[in-house]
Scaffold this motif. Structure first.
Motif, short mmCIF file in Angstrom:
data_model
loop_
_atom_site.label_atom_id
_atom_site.label_comp_id
_atom_site.label_asym_id
_atom_site.label_seq_id
_atom_site.Cartn_x
_atom_site.Cartn_y
_atom_site.Cartn_z
N LEU B 323 56.44 35.61 57.96
CA LEU B 323 57.73 34.92 57.87
C LEU B 323 58.75 35.53 58.82
O LEU B 323 59.57 34.83 59.41
N GLY B 324 58.68 36.87 58.98
CA GLY B 324 59.64 37.55 59.85
C GLY B 324 59.48 37.15 61.30
O GLY B 324 60.49 36.95 62.01
N ILE B 325 58.23 37.01 61.76
CA ILE B 325 58.02 36.58 63.15
C ILE B 325 58.59 35.18 63.34
O ILE B 325 59.25 34.89 64.34
N GLY B 326 58.38 34.32 62.32
CA GLY B 326 58.98 32.98 62.39
C GLY B 326 60.48 33.05 62.53
O GLY B 326 61.09 32.34 63.34
N MET B 327 61.10 33.92 61.72
CA MET B 327 62.56 34.09 61.80
C MET B 327 63.00 34.57 63.17
O MET B 327 63.98 34.09 63.73
N LEU B 328 62.24 35.55 63.70
CA LEU B 328 62.58 36.12 65.01
C LEU B 328 62.55 35.04 66.08
O LEU B 328 63.48 34.94 66.90
N VAL B 329 61.48 34.24 66.05
CA VAL B 329 61.34 33.20 67.07
C VAL B 329 62.48 32.19 66.95
O VAL B 329 63.09 31.79 67.95
N LEU B 330 62.80 31.80 65.70
CA LEU B 330 63.89 30.84 65.51
C LEU B 330 65.22 31.43 65.94
O LEU B 330 66.04 30.75 66.58
N ALA B 331 65.46 32.71 65.61
CA ALA B 331 66.75 33.33 65.91
C ALA B 331 66.96 33.49 67.40
O ALA B 331 68.08 33.39 67.90
N THR B 332 65.86 33.75 68.15
CA THR B 332 66.01 33.94 69.59
C THR B 332 65.88 32.62 70.34
O THR B 332 65.89 32.60 71.57
N GLY B 334 63.31 30.52 70.40
CA GLY B 334 62.00 30.34 71.03
C GLY B 334 61.37 29.00 70.66
O GLY B 334 62.04 28.10 70.14
N ASP B 335 60.07 28.91 70.94
CA ASP B 335 59.34 27.67 70.68
C ASP B 335 59.22 27.42 69.18
O ASP B 335 58.74 28.27 68.44
N LYS B 336 59.66 26.22 68.73
CA LYS B 336 59.63 25.94 67.28
C LYS B 336 58.21 25.83 66.76
O LYS B 336 57.95 26.14 65.60
N ALA B 340 56.74 27.65 63.56
CA ALA B 340 56.12 26.90 62.48
C ALA B 340 54.75 27.47 62.15
O ALA B 340 54.39 27.62 60.97
N LEU B 341 53.99 27.83 63.19
CA LEU B 341 52.66 28.40 62.97
C LEU B 341 52.76 29.70 62.20
O LEU B 341 52.02 29.95 61.24
N SER B 342 53.72 30.53 62.60
CA SER B 342 53.87 31.83 61.96
C SER B 342 54.27 31.69 60.50
O SER B 342 53.73 32.36 59.61
N ILE B 343 55.23 30.77 60.23
CA ILE B 343 55.67 30.58 58.85
C ILE B 343 54.54 29.98 58.01
O ILE B 343 54.33 30.35 56.86
N THR B 344 53.78 29.06 58.63
CA THR B 344 52.62 28.51 57.92
C THR B 344 51.69 29.64 57.51
O THR B 344 51.22 29.69 56.36
N GLY B 345 51.43 30.56 58.46
CA GLY B 345 50.56 31.69 58.13
C GLY B 345 51.10 32.50 56.97
O GLY B 345 50.38 32.84 56.04
N GLY B 346 52.40 32.79 57.01
CA GLY B 346 53.01 33.59 55.95
C GLY B 346 52.89 32.91 54.59
O GLY B 346 52.47 33.52 53.61
N LEU B 347 53.25 31.62 54.54
CA LEU B 347 53.21 30.91 53.25
C LEU B 347 51.77 30.72 52.76
O LEU B 347 51.49 30.81 51.58
N PHE B 348 50.86 30.47 53.72
CA PHE B 348 49.45 30.32 53.37
C PHE B 348 48.94 31.63 52.77
O PHE B 348 48.25 31.63 51.74
#
Lengths: 146, 517
Positions: B323-332, B334-336, B340-348
């Protein structure tokens, strides 16, 4: 637990009903004046606790009382939930906690829909809960002595 | 449809108090009613997942907003909520079914089910509430009943663990309440959607808002991080989760730390606060450290449940990392798609972890139930006498170590791929290393518990397989370990995971959806 001297018992006998009535007063005026279910419940529990402290009580009786209070506590919470659920039913399954009774005139004792009823239920719950906690501690200490 | 939302709180809360009253007069009433209501919650959750889209809102008391100020307590049901509710009700049902046999060893059996229902009510409340103060109230309900459940056996080590958890949990609650007070002071509202709007609107006009946000974020990370057992706040978890009765350990490790910890953290930091680089970095780093520390500490343990508890810290680290990598990408900016892939991984991984950690704790409980010890050095050869427990535990261990075709492999793979795509190569490398460490300590667990000798010691003692209700729960969970790997197929994922991911990716849409402004 053992009781106290005659003077303490007599004074308790005089002031306990007054404390109890005051607690009731605060509960039923909860929707009009400061206080309400919680504050009134605590005061009522105070009257119970005073009675037990002054007059003392034997262990089996305390246990029985604890059971009764536990029952009252759960019944009160259940009553609260049922009231809220009734709101859900009467409003046609739309509003949980709907105030389905007539709101009445502002400032009158019987007004505010079902808020006074909920206050009474909360009062019963808080009174029972605090008395239960007190009795549980007394029972624990008495058992430890044995 | 919307009016069914409060049922998630009414059903468990109502059953708890009915059980106190009727359980006294009717024998086995509690044992009968708890699995039934848990099953009804599972049904309700699936009903919402399949039949509803977008975010549903429910106003308690029916008080409509005045102007654009929301005054009612909001209950919100969106994709993320549904996912967590699924975890709570599914693992909760299997844990309570397992308890039917397990709790026979306790004298106050009735109260176990009452406390369990209260814990479910608390967790459901936290997940479903759209109001930050209500989250606090339900959090306390869940926490208080879990304190009592941890100490349920009233043995010395259980009381000690419960007391430790109470002290630390009390500090966490204080910090959270403090933060809520600050939020109310600065924004004048407690509704999460409204707070989010206020923070976005007033971010330029209030001079103190930057400092204020940082201070509150730190308080909230400390408070909810303690509930989620992220690295510097994890010290209560190994004691509490290893001392509790096993179905409760499964609930605590599998569900409670996610529902009241991880869920609230991601809900607040994605949907309430504006995303910031510093904060995302803090969360990612804390997740990475707890992933490594938990794994390293687990290797040296000889107590079977304590090892699983440390492993929970490590796996929570994985979830937070994703989830943190997803946050980092969104905050900077980066590519959505990567986010999305990173957050999917976290929630999965969150979903998977609740299943296999529940399974592992239940299996450990079965071993303890039959042998009476938690020390792995005194076990060995149990696969001869406990065939079902041994197989299910093996499946759980394979799944958590990330061996295909089990679910753990896919979620870890997604997290690692996302880390590489987001160009955090060090994090990806560390995730792989910790995965190897995970295999190491689960191999140790399997070897010393179930194999290592011919089990003649246990055959002499005439140890039998555990009763039906316990083995049923374990078998079902191990089947789920295989079935959940189907979630990598995009069609299946779009039903269960994608709505939750969408809520987090389009972070600012939350407040507009809820308030309708």
């Amino acid at each position: 637990m053992k009781g106290m001297t005659f003077i303490v018992k007599k004074i308790t006998q005089i002031i306990c009903p007054i404390i109890f009535m005051f607690g009731l007063y605060i509960i039923v005026h909860g929707h009009l004046s400061p206080g309400g279910g919680f504050a009134g419940g605590v005061i009522m529990a105070g009257a119970f606790i005073l009675q037990i402290l002054a007059n003392g009580k034997i262990l089996p009786k305390l246990r029985k009382e604890e059971e009764g209070l536990e029952f009252m506590e759960s019944a009160a919470i259940l009553g609260f939930l049922i009231l809220a659920g009734l709101g859900l039913l009467i409003s046609g399954g739309v509003v949980f906690f709907a105030n389905f009774l007539d709101k009445g005139e502002l400032g009158k004792l019987i007004s505010g829909g079902f808020i006074p009823i909920e206050n009474i239920v909360i009062g019963a719950e808080v009174c029972a809960a605090i008395a239960t906690i007190f009795i549980a501690m007394v029972v624990y200490k008495d058992e430890e002595k044995k | 449809m919307n009016s069914l939302i409060p049922l998630f709180i009414i059903i468990p809360l109502g059953s708890a108090f009915v059980m106190v009253i009727l359980g006294r007069f009717i024998k086995n009433f509690n044992k009968f009613i708890t699995p039934i209501f848990m099953l009804s919650l599972v049904y309700l959750t699936f009903h919402f997942i399949i039949n509803s889209e977008g975010s549903l809102i429910y106003l308690v008391g029916g008080h409509e907003p005045v102007g654009d100020v929301p005054i009612a307590i909001y209950l919100v049901m969106d994709g993320l909520t549904k996912l967590i509710l699924l975890v709570i009700s599914l693992v909760g049902f299997l844990a309570i079914f397992y308890s039917l046999s397990y709790t026979k060893q306790y004298t106050a059996e009735r109260k176990f089910y009452v406390l369990f229902s209260l814990m479910i009510a608390g967790m459901n409340g936290v997940v479903i509430s759209g109001d930050i103060f209500n989250i606090f109230v339900f959090l306390e309900i869940a926490a208080l009943s879990s304190y009592a459940l941890i100490a349920f056996g009233v043995e010395k080590h259980q009381l000690e663990a419960s007391f430790k958890y109470q002290v630390l949990g009390g500090v966490a609650s204080l910090v959270i309440l403090f933060a809520i007070g600050f939020i109310y002071w600065n924004t004048g509202t407690l509704n999460i959607a409204d707070i989010s709007r206020q923070l976005n609107v007033n971010s330029n006009s209030l001079a103190s808002v930057g400092v204020f946000l940082k201070f509150i974020s730190v308080l909230l990370i400390a408070g909810f991080g303690l509930k989620a057992a992220i690295f510097p706040f994890h010290s209560w978890l190994p004691d509490a989760h290893s001392s509790a009765p096993s179905p409760i350990s499964a609930m605590l490790s599998g569900v409670l730390i996610k529902a009241v910890g991880i869920y609230v953290i991601i809900r607040l930091f994605f949907n309430m606060f504006p995303l910031s680089y510093e904060l995302s970095m803090t969360i990612t780093v804390l997740g990475t450290i707890s992933m490594i520390i938990g794994g390293l500490l687990a290797i040296g343990q000889w107590d079977i449940k304590r090892m699983l508890a440390y492993s929970s810290i490590s796996q929570i680290g994985y979830i937070v990392l994703g989830l943190g990598i997803g946050m980092l990408v969104l905050a900077t900016g980066g590519d959505k798609a990567v986010a999305a892939l990173s957050i999917t991984g976290g929630l999965f991984h969150l979903l998977n972890h609740s299943i296999f950690k529940g399974l592992l704790f239940l299996s450990a409980g079965a071993v303890e139930y039959r042998t009476g010890t938690r020390d792995m050095r005194k076990m060995g050869g149990l696969s001869e006498v406990l065939p079902i427990t041994s197989r299910t535990s093996l499946i759980g261990s394979l799944a958590i170590s990330g061996i295909p075709p089990f679910n753990g492999f896919f979620s870890k793979l997604i997290i690692i791929i996302a880390a590489i795509q987001a160009q955090y190569y060090v994090l990806a490398f560390l995730a792989v290393i910790v995965s190897v460490i995970t295999i190491a300590y689960f191999m140790k667990l399997q070897k010393y518990t179930f194999y290592n000798n011919d089990g003649s010691k246990w055959k002499d003692k005439k140890i039998k397989e555990v009763p039906f209700s316990m083995s049923f729960s374990m078998i079902l969970l191990s089947i789920l370990c295989v079935i959940l790997s189907l979630l990598v197929i995009p069609e299946v994922r779009s039903v269960f995971l994608q709505p939750a991911v969408d809520v987090l990716i389009n972070a600012t849409d939350y407040s507009t959806n809820i308030l309708g402004i």
